[in-house]
Scaffold this motif. Structure first.
Motif, PDB file in Angstrom:
ATOM      1  N   ASP A  53      14.838  43.003  90.039  1.00 53.34           N
ATOM      2  CA  ASP A  53      15.895  43.939  90.426  1.00 53.34           C
ATOM      3  C   ASP A  53      17.260  43.358  90.044  1.00 53.34           C
ATOM      4  O   ASP A  53      17.360  42.259  89.497  1.00 53.34           O
ATOM      5  CB  ASP A  53      15.836  44.257  91.924  1.00 53.34           C
ATOM      6  CG  ASP A  53      15.928  43.021  92.807  1.00 53.34           C
ATOM      7  OD1 ASP A  53      16.438  41.986  92.355  1.00 53.34           O
ATOM      8  OD2 ASP A  53      15.480  43.088  93.973  1.00 53.34           O
ATOM      9  N   PHE A  54      18.315  44.112  90.364  1.00 52.65           N
ATOM     10  CA  PHE A  54      19.672  43.721  89.978  1.00 52.65           C
ATOM     11  C   PHE A  54      20.065  42.376  90.579  1.00 52.65           C
ATOM     12  O   PHE A  54      20.579  41.496  89.881  1.00 52.65           O
ATOM     13  CB  PHE A  54      20.663  44.805  90.424  1.00 52.65           C
ATOM     14  CG  PHE A  54      22.088  44.515  90.050  1.00 52.65           C
ATOM     15  CD1 PHE A  54      22.609  44.944  88.840  1.00 52.65           C
ATOM     16  CD2 PHE A  54      22.924  43.808  90.913  1.00 52.65           C
ATOM     17  CE1 PHE A  54      23.922  44.672  88.491  1.00 52.65           C
ATOM     18  CE2 PHE A  54      24.236  43.528  90.574  1.00 52.65           C
ATOM     19  CZ  PHE A  54      24.740  43.965  89.355  1.00 52.65           C
ATOM     20  N   VAL A  55      19.819  42.212  91.853  1.00 56.08           N
ATOM     21  CA  VAL A  55      20.226  40.974  92.525  1.00 56.08           C
ATOM     22  C   VAL A  55      19.479  39.772  91.949  1.00 56.08           C
ATOM     23  O   VAL A  55      20.056  38.711  91.706  1.00 56.08           O
ATOM     24  CB  VAL A  55      20.006  41.079  94.045  1.00 56.08           C
ATOM     25  CG1 VAL A  55      20.279  39.739  94.722  1.00 56.08           C
ATOM     26  CG2 VAL A  55      20.909  42.159  94.635  1.00 56.08           C
ATOM     27  N   GLY A  56      18.181  39.937  91.703  1.00 53.42           N
ATOM     28  CA  GLY A  56      17.397  38.851  91.125  1.00 53.42           C
ATOM     29  C   GLY A  56      17.872  38.488  89.731  1.00 53.42           C
ATOM     30  O   GLY A  56      17.957  37.307  89.368  1.00 53.42           O
ATOM     31  N   ALA A  57      18.215  39.517  88.934  1.00 55.37           N
ATOM     32  CA  ALA A  57      18.690  39.266  87.576  1.00 55.37           C
ATOM     33  C   ALA A  57      20.072  38.627  87.596  1.00 55.37           C
ATOM     34  O   ALA A  57      20.382  37.742  86.786  1.00 55.37           O
ATOM     35  CB  ALA A  57      18.727  40.573  86.790  1.00 55.37           C
ATOM     36  N   GLN A  58      20.897  39.059  88.515  1.00 53.61           N
ATOM     37  CA  GLN A  58      22.231  38.487  88.675  1.00 53.61           C
ATOM     38  C   GLN A  58      22.123  36.992  88.984  1.00 53.61           C
ATOM     39  O   GLN A  58      22.787  36.150  88.359  1.00 53.61           O
ATOM     40  CB  GLN A  58      22.937  39.231  89.806  1.00 53.61           C
ATOM     41  CG  GLN A  58      24.431  39.062  89.891  1.00 53.61           C
ATOM     42  CD  GLN A  58      24.993  39.901  91.025  1.00 53.61           C
ATOM     43  OE1 GLN A  58      24.479  39.856  92.155  1.00 53.61           O
ATOM     44  NE2 GLN A  58      26.042  40.647  90.745  1.00 53.61           N
ATOM     45  N   ARG A  59      21.267  36.663  89.924  1.00 57.35           N
ATOM     46  CA  ARG A  59      21.059  35.266  90.314  1.00 57.35           C
ATOM     47  C   ARG A  59      20.497  34.458  89.138  1.00 57.35           C
ATOM     48  O   ARG A  59      20.924  33.317  88.886  1.00 57.35           O
ATOM     49  CB  ARG A  59      20.110  35.216  91.506  1.00 57.35           C
ATOM     50  CG  ARG A  59      19.894  33.830  92.078  1.00 57.35           C
ATOM     51  CD  ARG A  59      18.858  33.836  93.186  1.00 57.35           C
ATOM     52  NE  ARG A  59      19.175  34.817  94.222  1.00 57.35           N
ATOM     53  CZ  ARG A  59      18.452  35.896  94.497  1.00 57.35           C
ATOM     54  NH1 ARG A  59      17.339  36.148  93.801  1.00 57.35           N
ATOM     55  NH2 ARG A  59      18.814  36.732  95.452  1.00 57.35           N
TER      56      ARG A  59
ATOM     57  N   ALA B 105      11.521  38.264  81.553  1.00 55.40           N
ATOM     58  CA  ALA B 105      11.793  36.886  81.978  1.00 55.40           C
ATOM     59  C   ALA B 105      13.089  36.403  81.345  1.00 55.40           C
ATOM     60  O   ALA B 105      13.298  36.552  80.137  1.00 55.40           O
ATOM     61  CB  ALA B 105      10.643  35.967  81.579  1.00 55.40           C
ATOM     62  N   GLY B 106      13.966  35.852  82.160  1.00 58.76           N
ATOM     63  CA  GLY B 106      15.263  35.422  81.665  1.00 58.76           C
ATOM     64  C   GLY B 106      16.326  36.486  81.762  1.00 58.76           C
ATOM     65  O   GLY B 106      17.499  36.226  81.464  1.00 58.76           O
ATOM     66  N   SER B 107      15.946  37.692  82.173  1.00 53.60           N
ATOM     67  CA  SER B 107      16.904  38.792  82.405  1.00 53.60           C
ATOM     68  C   SER B 107      17.753  39.133  81.192  1.00 53.60           C
ATOM     69  O   SER B 107      18.906  39.539  81.324  1.00 53.60           O
ATOM     70  CB  SER B 107      17.830  38.438  83.580  1.00 53.60           C
ATOM     71  OG  SER B 107      17.096  38.141  84.736  1.00 53.60           O
ATOM     72  N   ALA B 108      17.193  38.985  79.978  1.00 53.70           N
ATOM     73  CA  ALA B 108      17.967  39.272  78.769  1.00 53.70           C
ATOM     74  C   ALA B 108      17.054  39.839  77.692  1.00 53.70           C
ATOM     75  O   ALA B 108      16.063  39.205  77.330  1.00 53.70           O
ATOM     76  CB  ALA B 108      18.648  38.007  78.258  1.00 53.70           C
ATOM     77  N   LYS B 109      17.388  41.014  77.195  1.00 54.79           N
ATOM     78  CA  LYS B 109      16.633  41.616  76.106  1.00 54.79           C
ATOM     79  C   LYS B 109      17.336  41.281  74.792  1.00 54.79           C
ATOM     80  O   LYS B 109      18.292  41.945  74.390  1.00 54.79           O
ATOM     81  CB  LYS B 109      16.519  43.121  76.307  1.00 54.79           C
ATOM     82  CG  LYS B 109      15.688  43.493  77.525  1.00 54.79           C
ATOM     83  CD  LYS B 109      15.504  44.995  77.645  1.00 54.79           C
ATOM     84  CE  LYS B 109      14.622  45.338  78.839  1.00 54.79           C
ATOM     85  NZ  LYS B 109      14.410  46.792  78.971  1.00 54.79           N
ATOM     86  N   ALA B 110      16.841  40.251  74.127  1.00 53.55           N
ATOM     87  CA  ALA B 110      17.504  39.756  72.920  1.00 53.55           C
ATOM     88  C   ALA B 110      17.444  40.757  71.772  1.00 53.55           C
ATOM     89  O   ALA B 110      18.222  40.652  70.821  1.00 53.55           O
ATOM     90  CB  ALA B 110      16.878  38.433  72.488  1.00 53.55           C
TER      91      ALA B 110
ATOM     92  N   PRO C 132      17.527  44.804  82.627  1.00 60.14           N
ATOM     93  CA  PRO C 132      16.400  44.056  82.068  1.00 60.14           C
ATOM     94  C   PRO C 132      15.519  43.416  83.145  1.00 60.14           C
ATOM     95  O   PRO C 132      15.211  42.220  83.083  1.00 60.14           O
ATOM     96  CB  PRO C 132      17.108  42.988  81.233  1.00 60.14           C
ATOM     97  CG  PRO C 132      18.324  42.670  82.047  1.00 60.14           C
ATOM     98  CD  PRO C 132      18.751  43.980  82.672  1.00 60.14           C
ATOM     99  N   TYR C 133      15.110  44.186  84.121  1.00 60.21           N
ATOM    100  CA  TYR C 133      14.461  43.612  85.301  1.00 60.21           C
ATOM    101  C   TYR C 133      12.985  43.268  85.081  1.00 60.21           C
ATOM    102  O   TYR C 133      12.379  42.590  85.915  1.00 60.21           O
ATOM    103  CB  TYR C 133      14.619  44.551  86.492  1.00 60.21           C
ATOM    104  CG  TYR C 133      16.059  44.974  86.711  1.00 60.21           C
ATOM    105  CD1 TYR C 133      17.097  44.049  86.579  1.00 60.21           C
ATOM    106  CD2 TYR C 133      16.384  46.289  87.025  1.00 60.21           C
ATOM    107  CE1 TYR C 133      18.421  44.427  86.753  1.00 60.21           C
ATOM    108  CE2 TYR C 133      17.710  46.676  87.202  1.00 60.21           C
ATOM    109  CZ  TYR C 133      18.718  45.742  87.063  1.00 60.21           C
ATOM    110  OH  TYR C 133      20.031  46.122  87.229  1.00 60.21           O
ATOM    111  N   ASP C 134      12.419  43.738  83.968  1.00 59.73           N
ATOM    112  CA  ASP C 134      11.020  43.424  83.663  1.00 59.73           C
ATOM    113  C   ASP C 134      10.905  42.353  82.585  1.00 59.73           C
ATOM    114  O   ASP C 134       9.856  42.199  81.956  1.00 59.73           O
ATOM    115  CB  ASP C 134      10.272  44.688  83.217  1.00 59.73           C
ATOM    116  CG  ASP C 134      10.837  45.292  81.926  1.00 59.73           C
ATOM    117  OD1 ASP C 134      11.964  44.902  81.533  1.00 59.73           O
ATOM    118  OD2 ASP C 134      10.163  46.146  81.326  1.00 59.73           O
TER     119      ASP C 134
END
Length: 203
Positions: A88-94, A150-155, A146-148
């Motif tokens: 989720d947003f908070v997890g990706a933010q962290r 790993a690393g919260s980044a879609k390169a 990008p919550y699905d």
């Protein structure tokens, strides 16, 4: 007499891997692998990715004798420790705050089998994240969600703007399926994308 190419199966539920495999223009089917993905006690993340890629390919190959089956799995690590999907947003933010200015290794494991022979590899991509402000992180997450991943980044899309550098021998590995390594493996099984015919992906 024309010899039909061997049946190709992608053992995956990932929409990203399906899209990547379709780039090779080989006809293929998609079969979800029923594999327990729980890490073994003390198992290193890279070893887990290799084991799961093999398990996925072999599980589907047992169900479809004679087919050429692709299995893949990816883990992201920082200082050797695994990084999961944020959810989720908070997890990706962290997660992005913790990755700011640091290097992440993505292990993209790949296996191909026809039930008799097996080829496998672990392609490593090293991504160094820029120093990221909270404003930049929030703007990115609101734009891409990008919550699905790993690393919260879609390169493959706006997430590339989070990166200072990316190092890999196989540019699609970071998205989830290393196509250079896969092409070499498929050729061993008589499925060269340049000569095997192009029927398009299964629907």
């Amino acid at each position: 007499m024309t010899i039909s190419p061997r049946r190709l199966i992608l053992a995956s539920t990932s929409k990203y891997r399906r899209e990547l495999l379709s780039r090779l223009r080989l006809p293929f089917d998609v079969v979800p692998p029923l594999v327990d993905e729980t890490p073994a006690p003390g198992e290193a993340p890279a070893d887990l990715a290799v084991r799961l890629s093999l398990a996925k390919a072999e599980a589907v190959a047992r169900q479809h004798p004679g087919a050429v089956v692709i299995g893949s799995d990816q883990v992201a690590t920082i200082d050797g420790a695994p990084i999961g999907k944020p959810g989720d947003f908070v997890g990706a933010q962290r997660q992005l705050r913790s990755l700011s200015g640091r290097e992440v290794a993505f292990h993209s494991a790949l296996a191909v089998t026809d039930g008799e022979r097996v080829a496998h590899a672990d392609i490593v991509t090293r991504c160094r994240f820029r120093e990221l402000s909270d404003a930049a992180i929030d703007a990115y997450l609101l734009a891409e969600s990008p919550y699905d991943t790993a690393g919260s980044a879609k390169a493959e899309s706006l997430g590339i703007a989070l990166m200072e550098s990316i190092q890999s021998d196989d540019p699609t590995a970071i998205i989830g399926l290393p196509l250079i390594a896969l092409t070499s493996m498929l050729t061993l099984f008589g499925l060269d994308p340049l000569t095997a015919g192009h029927g398009g992906a299964a629907q």
